[in-house]
Design an enzyme around this catalytic site. Sequence first.
Site, short mmCIF file in Angstrom:
data_model
loop_
_atom_site.label_atom_id
_atom_site.label_comp_id
_atom_site.label_asym_id
_atom_site.label_seq_id
_atom_site.Cartn_x
_atom_site.Cartn_y
_atom_site.Cartn_z
N LEU A 21 33.14 18.93 19.64
CA LEU A 21 31.70 18.68 19.79
C LEU A 21 30.85 19.82 19.23
O LEU A 21 29.84 19.58 18.56
CB LEU A 21 31.38 18.50 21.28
CG LEU A 21 31.79 17.14 21.87
CD1 LEU A 21 31.90 17.22 23.39
CD2 LEU A 21 30.80 16.06 21.48
N TYR A 166 38.28 22.38 37.27
CA TYR A 166 37.39 22.02 36.15
C TYR A 166 36.14 21.31 36.68
O TYR A 166 35.02 21.62 36.28
CB TYR A 166 38.19 21.12 35.20
CG TYR A 166 37.45 20.62 33.99
CD1 TYR A 166 37.25 21.43 32.87
CD2 TYR A 166 37.00 19.30 33.92
CE1 TYR A 166 36.61 20.94 31.74
CE2 TYR A 166 36.36 18.80 32.79
CZ TYR A 166 36.16 19.64 31.70
OH TYR A 166 35.53 19.15 30.59
N SER A 167 36.32 20.35 37.62
CA SER A 167 35.14 19.61 38.07
C SER A 167 34.20 20.50 38.88
O SER A 167 32.98 20.34 38.80
CB SER A 167 35.49 18.34 38.86
OG SER A 167 36.72 18.41 39.47
N ALA A 168 34.76 21.45 39.64
CA ALA A 168 33.88 22.37 40.39
C ALA A 168 33.04 23.19 39.41
O ALA A 168 31.83 23.35 39.59
CB ALA A 168 34.72 23.29 41.26
N LYS A 170 32.29 22.40 36.32
CA LYS A 170 31.39 21.55 35.54
C LYS A 170 30.17 21.12 36.34
O LYS A 170 29.08 21.00 35.80
CB LYS A 170 32.16 20.31 35.03
CG LYS A 170 33.05 20.61 33.83
CD LYS A 170 32.28 21.31 32.73
CE LYS A 170 32.87 21.13 31.35
NZ LYS A 170 32.17 21.95 30.34
P1 NAI Z 1 37.40 21.39 21.99
O1 NAI Z 1 38.60 21.98 22.62
O2 NAI Z 1 37.55 20.65 20.73
O3 NAI Z 1 36.28 22.51 21.77
C1 NAI Z 1 36.07 23.58 22.64
C2 NAI Z 1 35.93 24.84 21.83
O4 NAI Z 1 35.59 25.91 22.71
C3 NAI Z 1 37.21 25.24 21.11
O5 NAI Z 1 36.97 25.35 19.73
C4 NAI Z 1 37.60 26.55 21.76
O6 NAI Z 1 38.23 27.46 20.87
C5 NAI Z 1 36.27 27.06 22.25
N1 NAI Z 1 36.43 28.03 23.32
C6 NAI Z 1 37.26 27.94 24.38
N2 NAI Z 1 37.15 29.03 25.14
C7 NAI Z 1 36.21 29.83 24.58
C8 NAI Z 1 35.65 31.07 24.92
N3 NAI Z 1 36.06 31.75 26.00
N4 NAI Z 1 34.69 31.59 24.11
C9 NAI Z 1 34.31 30.94 23.00
N5 NAI Z 1 34.83 29.76 22.62
C10 NAI Z 1 35.76 29.19 23.40
O7 NAI Z 1 36.74 20.46 23.13
P2 NAI Z 1 35.49 19.48 23.09
O8 NAI Z 1 35.98 18.16 23.50
O9 NAI Z 1 34.74 19.61 21.85
O10 NAI Z 1 34.67 20.04 24.32
C11 NAI Z 1 33.43 20.69 24.22
C12 NAI Z 1 32.82 20.78 25.60
O11 NAI Z 1 32.56 19.48 26.11
C13 NAI Z 1 33.69 21.48 26.63
O12 NAI Z 1 32.88 22.26 27.48
C14 NAI Z 1 34.29 20.34 27.41
O13 NAI Z 1 34.66 20.71 28.71
C15 NAI Z 1 33.13 19.35 27.39
N6 NAI Z 1 33.52 17.98 27.63
C16 NAI Z 1 34.18 17.28 26.64
C17 NAI Z 1 34.52 15.96 26.85
C18 NAI Z 1 35.14 15.15 25.78
O14 NAI Z 1 35.26 13.92 25.99
N7 NAI Z 1 35.52 15.71 24.65
C19 NAI Z 1 34.29 15.32 28.14
C20 NAI Z 1 33.54 16.11 29.07
C21 NAI Z 1 33.20 17.40 28.81
#
Ligand code: NAI
Length: 500
Positions: A21, A166-168, A170
Amino acid sequence: MASPLRFDGRVVLVTGAGGGLGRAYALAFAERGASVVVNDIGGDVKGDGKSSLAADKVVEEIRRKGGKAVASYDTVEAGEKIVKTALDAFGRIDIVVNNAGILRDRSFARTSDEDWALDLIHRVHLRGSFQVTRAAWDHMKKQNYGRIIMTSSASGIYGNFGQANYSAAKLGLLGLSNTLAIEGRKSNIHCNTIAPAAGSRMTETVLPEDILEGLKPDYVAPLVLWLCHESCDENGSLFEVGAGWIGKLRWQRTVGAIVRQRNQPMTPEAVRANWAKICDFDNTSTPQSVQDSTGSMIGVLSKIDSGGVSTNRTSHAASTTTSGFDEAIGYQLPPFYSAYTELEAIMYALGVGASVKDPKDLKFVYEGSSDFSCLPTFAVVLAQKSVMSGDLGAVPGLSINLSKVLHGEQYLELYKPLPRTGKLRSEARVADVLDKGSGSVILIDVYSYYEKELICYNQFSIFVVGSGGFGGKQSSDKVKPNICVVKDSYLYFELTILLY
Ligand code: NAI
């Protein structure tokens, strides 16, 4: 066609923008003119490891397309460093999209103390968003502009097996966002929360391929861009978004039941007896603030204190003693006068922030100015005796407790500049009475005249805490929008001043 939403001159920081995202947001902002800080630690989905590759690739992609971007490889826990990257590269920070995230699913029974306290989940999601946002906050306040996104999740909103941690974290982000929205409002900083659904490495192992294809991150990015645009007024809201659909969420509360009587102990049996009513969502209210929430409790207290509650019958949490609104609506309050001199007009201008240090304010704060004028919004003060004098308490059929009255919204139309000194005669009447669940709203229309000339029209919206839930209408065509209208073209030059 409406003009496209542009971000030229804006500096955007997207955390976790090396993939999924975050990458989609970074590309979309850059395409529309923003300078983007692409932050990503480059670890795996569980938060292990580290690499500059993820951020570098996105920066390269943006630059290849002619956009402006720099990389940041720090963890979001080092918020200051990431924001410094934005300031060093572009000189400011306007928009923060807190997106970085990891997953470490574990059933609740298997979640140890150590998992909870030391687990990266809280540190990356909640602490990371806090650190980055706090580092940007003062810069946004100083420039009187900021847009912030928090990324929550359906798992936080509804709960999900194996995602206690995670849910807490979020849902914690939603609480953080709600408070930042309140604290940032006066500095034009808006904070909203999204719960996205998108195909990414985070979801590719749990969702089938054809569904992932329909959940492109590109179908989430447009909402983020709109919420972050300077023309978007949305603040303190929560949205679910995915697959090209967007919905807004809010809290809903049942009317509930009072289960206590004056001077009687409150018992679990009374709770049981009223359980169906407590949980009955046929009639609901939608509280939007702590004031809405506690307001109805205050209403309950007075209801109990007056002895008007029986636990044998269910009753509205904020029922009202008001009846006979037909008598109240249209009721003309006694006319009143407001006299003022330059002194009161100047005191008002100073009170709302005009200053002798600002040359454009001088005409509002110095009576010797050749173009001395009253601030247009001073007209609200001149009309407010209608609600402050106590006459409202005498309106037939309303029986308001004045200690529970709050000023809700305000509407003002000005037809002429206010005379620099004078005495306005005002006529006020009750325009309507609305039922807002936790309270009632009384609309008061006030027309103010200088000699025989109509100078201004005010609508006061008065919120009476705890007197709603009487089954009345929730809205009215008498309600004016919450803006200020200036009817005379020679007053246009004063419009900006109205922002005080
Ligand atoms: P993703 O895993 O593709 O992207 C997350 C990015 O955050 C990764 O590139 C990772 O390297 C980076 N990251 C992780 N820890 C980090 C840190 N400490 N400092 C800097 N960068 C860091 O996952 P996605 O799906 O794009 O998720 C983006 C956000 O959306 C997350 O917060 C996730 O929890 C949330 N989310 C996503 C959903 C989905 O359907 N994809 C559903 C609900 C929430």
